[in-house]
Design an enzyme around this catalytic site. Sequence first.
Site, short mmCIF file in Angstrom:
data_model
loop_
_atom_site.label_atom_id
_atom_site.label_comp_id
_atom_site.label_asym_id
_atom_site.label_seq_id
_atom_site.Cartn_x
_atom_site.Cartn_y
_atom_site.Cartn_z
CD GLU A 20 -3.34 -1.15 1.92
OE1 GLU A 20 -4.35 -1.66 1.59
OE2 GLU A 20 -3.43 0.19 3.04
CB CYS A 42 3.81 7.31 3.44
SG CYS A 42 4.63 5.81 4.39
CB CYS A 68 9.65 -5.50 7.84
SG CYS A 68 11.91 -4.67 8.28
CB CYS A 111 9.83 -2.79 14.89
SG CYS A 111 12.00 -2.10 14.48
CB CYS A 128 6.79 -2.11 13.25
SG CYS A 128 6.04 -1.96 11.35
CB CYS A 136 1.44 4.74 11.79
SG CYS A 136 2.21 6.48 11.33
#
Length: 393
Positions: A112, A125, A132, A136, A139, A362
């Site tokens: 996205e 963004c 990933c 983290c 996230c 986010c």
Amino acid sequence: MAAHSKMNQVASTPIDPTAASDKVNLLDFDRQGLRDFFAQLGEKPYRAEQVMKWIYHHLEDDFGRMTDVGKALRAKLEASCYVGPPKTLFDKAAADGTHKWLLGMDGGNAIEAVYIPEPTRGTLCVSSQVGCGLNCQFCSTATQGFNRNLAASEVIGQMWVAAKHLGNVTHQNRRITNVVMMGMGEPLLNFDNVVTAMSLMRDDLGFGLASKRVTLSTAGLVPMIDKLSQTIDVSLAVSLHAANDELRTELVPLNKRYPIAELMGACHRWIERRPRTSITFEYTLMKGVNDQPEHAKQLIKLMRKLPTGSAKVNLIPFNPFPGTRFERSDAETIRAFQTLLLNANVLTMLRRTRGDDIDAACGQLKGQVLDRTRRQAEFRKRLDQGQGVAHAS
Ligand code: SAH
């Protein structure tokens, strides 16, 4: 903002007829790469630049419509290459103008890209990887694991698609004035492709954005920060989230490998090479985890080690996602945290949450994408059953 651009596996992706061929995607080349490719075709460099303008200024992907390109060259191009942006599976606008696109990649993956309009600028963004591997803790991308790096064409393609959709007119009334590599993935772990894409964002024959308007955000890969500073002129954002090693290692496991002192060393070297710029330090505020006055004090101490005016703190209220153990700090705590920083003369901004109603903030996208996965499955089932589907979104 990161999780702005979440990607996920979707049940089916439209087949890209060009993907199976051995034709070259011109979106994979920066200006020099395009010149080299044209040289291989026996064409002059200015021809490459002419085509580049069509691709990025006019957002044209059809060689047939590149009117000042001669017929013979057009035929040569059609035989050897194509302009292949990612396919838009869905797109959605929020009440506040935030817009997101679900873009289909190969192998059933989707990413996205999110556009956030503000009174004086429009920020896109952009993602750098499918998934990933940095893990983290706060996230949602981490919960998906790492799948693969995006090609340069898939990184710049996010901007191409958004610009075309928004009616971006380069060098005139730009809709996308800023790009942040804060979507899914760690951009410095996909260095070459991300640099190629950012060079197209910067290039006058590309999207023509100034260096302060193209920002790469990293969890802190120290050697690659140094490499980046010697490779391309863009802005840097560092995802800090804690100013002591114990807490930061817990939140950002990469900190074990590159602890805060080493990270700050790289930031110092960055500033030495670019004396008139600043680094943005992202700090996602999580209730009771990193939002207490003691944390603010540690952050102030750390920021003071950098030359005056060269550090900015960007506070991001945590955006929850299904299954997370963290919560957003309450408004009062956030205000108190910000006040402590401001009173200590640390430049501090609070990032407003945008696009809530389309889950574009986010870290919010995963559930939505999973939802879409189901929709995609239904879409496919109906297609398999021979039923027509007008539009799946
Ligand atoms: N890997 C890069 C780029 C992606 S993360 C990096 O770490 O910087 C970009 C930003 O998204 C991070 O700084 C983080 O603050 C933010 N982020 C990630 N998940 C979030 C969440 N759930 N809520 C708020 N911000 C989040």
